[in-house]
Write a protein that holds these residues in place. Structure first.
Motif, PDB file in Angstrom:
ATOM      1  N   PRO A  65       0.824  -1.220   0.000  1.00 56.25           N
ATOM      2  CA  PRO A  65       0.000   0.000   0.000  1.00 56.25           C
ATOM      3  C   PRO A  65       0.857   1.269   0.000  1.00 56.25           C
ATOM      4  O   PRO A  65       2.001   1.264   0.469  1.00 56.25           O
ATOM      5  CB  PRO A  65      -0.792  -0.129   1.310  1.00 56.25           C
ATOM      6  N   GLN A  66       0.291   2.352  -0.486  1.00 60.07           N
ATOM      7  CA  GLN A  66       0.987   3.632  -0.476  1.00 60.07           C
ATOM      8  C   GLN A  66       1.147   4.189   0.934  1.00 60.07           C
ATOM      9  O   GLN A  66       2.054   4.987   1.199  1.00 60.07           O
ATOM     10  CB  GLN A  66       0.228   4.644  -1.341  1.00 60.07           C
ATOM     11  N   ALA A  67       0.278   3.779   1.839  1.00 56.84           N
ATOM     12  CA  ALA A  67       0.355   4.209   3.241  1.00 56.84           C
ATOM     13  C   ALA A  67      -0.120   3.075   4.124  1.00 56.84           C
ATOM     14  O   ALA A  67      -0.906   2.223   3.695  1.00 56.84           O
ATOM     15  CB  ALA A  67      -0.484   5.463   3.467  1.00 56.84           C
ATOM     16  N   LEU A  68       0.372   3.056   5.353  1.00 52.13           N
ATOM     17  CA  LEU A  68      -0.019   2.041   6.327  1.00 52.13           C
ATOM     18  C   LEU A  68      -0.512   2.697   7.608  1.00 52.13           C
ATOM     19  O   LEU A  68      -0.127   3.821   7.930  1.00 52.13           O
ATOM     20  CB  LEU A  68       1.178   1.132   6.654  1.00 52.13           C
ATOM     21  N   LEU A  69      -1.347   1.985   8.312  1.00 51.09           N
ATOM     22  CA  LEU A  69      -1.840   2.423   9.627  1.00 51.09           C
ATOM     23  C   LEU A  69      -2.486   3.802   9.557  1.00 51.09           C
ATOM     24  O   LEU A  69      -2.106   4.734  10.273  1.00 51.09           O
ATOM     25  CB  LEU A  69      -0.698   2.405  10.650  1.00 51.09           C
ATOM     26  N   ASP A  70      -3.460   3.916   8.679  1.00 51.78           N
ATOM     27  CA  ASP A  70      -4.209   5.175   8.542  1.00 51.78           C
ATOM     28  C   ASP A  70      -3.304   6.362   8.266  1.00 51.78           C
ATOM     29  O   ASP A  70      -3.523   7.469   8.780  1.00 51.78           O
ATOM     30  CB  ASP A  70      -5.050   5.443   9.799  1.00 51.78           C
ATOM     31  N   GLY A  71      -2.274   6.132   7.459  1.00 51.25           N
ATOM     32  CA  GLY A  71      -1.403   7.217   7.062  1.00 51.25           C
ATOM     33  C   GLY A  71      -0.253   7.513   8.000  1.00 51.25           C
ATOM     34  O   GLY A  71       0.514   8.461   7.768  1.00 51.25           O
ATOM     35  N   GLN A  72      -0.086   6.707   9.050  1.00 48.70           N
ATOM     36  CA  GLN A  72       1.029   6.936   9.967  1.00 48.70           C
ATOM     37  C   GLN A  72       2.374   6.711   9.284  1.00 48.70           C
ATOM     38  O   GLN A  72       3.376   7.327   9.642  1.00 48.70           O
ATOM     39  CB  GLN A  72       0.916   6.018  11.181  1.00 48.70           C
ATOM     40  N   TYR A  73       2.396   5.811   8.311  1.00 48.53           N
ATOM     41  CA  TYR A  73       3.614   5.525   7.562  1.00 48.53           C
ATOM     42  C   TYR A  73       3.318   5.661   6.075  1.00 48.53           C
ATOM     43  O   TYR A  73       2.281   5.188   5.601  1.00 48.53           O
ATOM     44  CB  TYR A  73       4.114   4.108   7.846  1.00 48.53           C
ATOM     45  N   THR A  74       4.231   6.303   5.356  1.00 51.19           N
ATOM     46  CA  THR A  74       4.064   6.469   3.918  1.00 51.19           C
ATOM     47  C   THR A  74       5.177   5.726   3.177  1.00 51.19           C
ATOM     48  O   THR A  74       6.313   5.634   3.652  1.00 51.19           O
ATOM     49  CB  THR A  74       4.097   7.959   3.523  1.00 51.19           C
ATOM     50  N   LEU A  75       4.825   5.205   2.027  1.00 50.13           N
ATOM     51  CA  LEU A  75       5.759   4.428   1.226  1.00 50.13           C
ATOM     52  C   LEU A  75       6.838   5.323   0.625  1.00 50.13           C
ATOM     53  O   LEU A  75       6.546   6.303  -0.056  1.00 50.13           O
ATOM     54  CB  LEU A  75       5.004   3.703   0.104  1.00 50.13           C
ATOM     55  N   VAL A  76       8.091   4.974   0.887  1.00 45.80           N
ATOM     56  CA  VAL A  76       9.233   5.698   0.332  1.00 45.80           C
ATOM     57  C   VAL A  76       9.775   4.977  -0.885  1.00 45.80           C
ATOM     58  O   VAL A  76      10.147   5.598  -1.883  1.00 45.80           O
ATOM     59  CB  VAL A  76      10.348   5.851   1.391  1.00 45.80           C
ATOM     60  N   LYS A  77       9.820   3.653  -0.811  1.00 43.26           N
ATOM     61  CA  LYS A  77      10.380   2.880  -1.911  1.00 43.26           C
ATOM     62  C   LYS A  77       9.713   1.515  -1.975  1.00 43.26           C
ATOM     63  O   LYS A  77       9.687   0.786  -0.991  1.00 43.26           O
ATOM     64  CB  LYS A  77      11.888   2.718  -1.727  1.00 43.26           C
ATOM     65  N   ASP A  78       9.181   1.194  -3.140  1.00 44.58           N
ATOM     66  CA  ASP A  78       8.619  -0.133  -3.388  1.00 44.58           C
ATOM     67  C   ASP A  78       9.765  -1.022  -3.867  1.00 44.58           C
ATOM     68  O   ASP A  78      10.340  -0.799  -4.931  1.00 44.58           O
ATOM     69  CB  ASP A  78       7.516  -0.060  -4.436  1.00 44.58           C
ATOM     70  N   LEU A  79      10.106  -2.025  -3.068  1.00 42.80           N
ATOM     71  CA  LEU A  79      11.238  -2.902  -3.356  1.00 42.80           C
ATOM     72  C   LEU A  79      10.812  -4.213  -3.998  1.00 42.80           C
ATOM     73  O   LEU A  79      11.626  -5.124  -4.147  1.00 42.80           O
ATOM     74  CB  LEU A  79      11.995  -3.192  -2.060  1.00 42.80           C
ATOM     75  N   SER A  80       9.556  -4.307  -4.391  1.00 44.37           N
ATOM     76  CA  SER A  80       9.019  -5.576  -4.864  1.00 44.37           C
ATOM     77  C   SER A  80       9.763  -6.112  -6.075  1.00 44.37           C
ATOM     78  O   SER A  80      10.077  -7.307  -6.141  1.00 44.37           O
ATOM     79  CB  SER A  80       7.531  -5.424  -5.194  1.00 44.37           C
TER      80      SER A  80
END
Length: 226
Positions: A65-80
């Motif tokens: 997801p682009q954000a986790l925990l209701d926006g507490q954490y935001t995605l900086v880098k998708d390493l998939s």
């Protein structure tokens, strides 16, 4: 006669996340496993959770997801892509089959300083969720420079129906050192970990976060889909 197919082996992709993000090669702090080909009992980690193993009829995939925990954490880098490319040619083992790997690096949006959260895992078909998770933690604990400081334990956060397996370990690698808290889960189709760097080492706190993140990353797959 064609050569035997390659099998997943412990350490095939461990350390990718920390290697990419923190320049700590071969230190498996965030990811994975993969299956030791049935030889893992020699180094069994006690009391590992079976995660969602009881929900054998349900199938899931993992997302970033682009954000986790209701926006507490935001995605900086998708390493998939980086992680999944490292699994190419080794997607089928004795315990895991048709595996695909995903993961992301997240940062706290406020009130958490420079805290970094890593969420990573694989999905496909898993015969024995317990063995997959056991291999995950064994892959972390057996790395050179790693010392488990809070032993592996099973935690079921309030309101959660599926347990998590959590621990804290210290590392010394490439002139760097620190401590990492990690929680993980496994079920018949996913195995994943959530790790926090530069943050709280409170495992009960991390377990509550991981339980929610599991619900945000794990998406149910239509039983008729392939």
């Amino acid at each position: 006669m064609p050569p035997a197919p390659r099998r997943l082996s412990t350490g095939a992709i461990v350390g990718i996340v920390l290697g990419v993000v923190f320049g700590l090669p071969a230190l498996s702090g965030v990811l994975l496993y993969v299956s030791s080909g049935g030889q893992g009992d020699r180094h069994h980690v006690p009391s590992l959770s079976r995660g969602g193993g009881g929900k054998g009829s349900e199938r899931y995939r993992l997302t970033v997801p682009q954000a986790l925990l209701d926006g507490q954490y935001t995605l900086v880098k998708d390493l998939s892509q980086t992680m999944d490319d490292s699994l190419a040619g080794e997607r089928n083992g004795r315990n895991e089959h048709n595996m695909k790997t995903v993961g992301g690096q997240y940062t706290a949006t406020s009130g958490e300083g420079q805290q970094t959260l890593m969420a990573a895992g694989s999905y496909g078909e898993i015969d024995d969720p317990h063995h997959a998770l056991d291999s995950t933690f064994r892959g972390m604990n057996e790395n050179e420079g790693v010392t488990v400081t809070t032993p592996t334990k099973e935690i079921t956060p309030p309101g959660a129906q599926e347990p998590l397996t959590c621990e804290v370990y210290a590392y010394v690698r490439s002139g760097q050192s620190g401590s990492i808290a990690v929680c993980g889960w496994s079920d018949r189709s996913t195995v994943a970990t959530v790790s926090v760097l530069n943050g709280s080492l409170d495992l009960d706190e991390l377990a509550m976060k991981t339980s929610r993140i599991r619900g945000e990353m794990r998406v149910r797959v239509d039983q008729g889909a392939h």
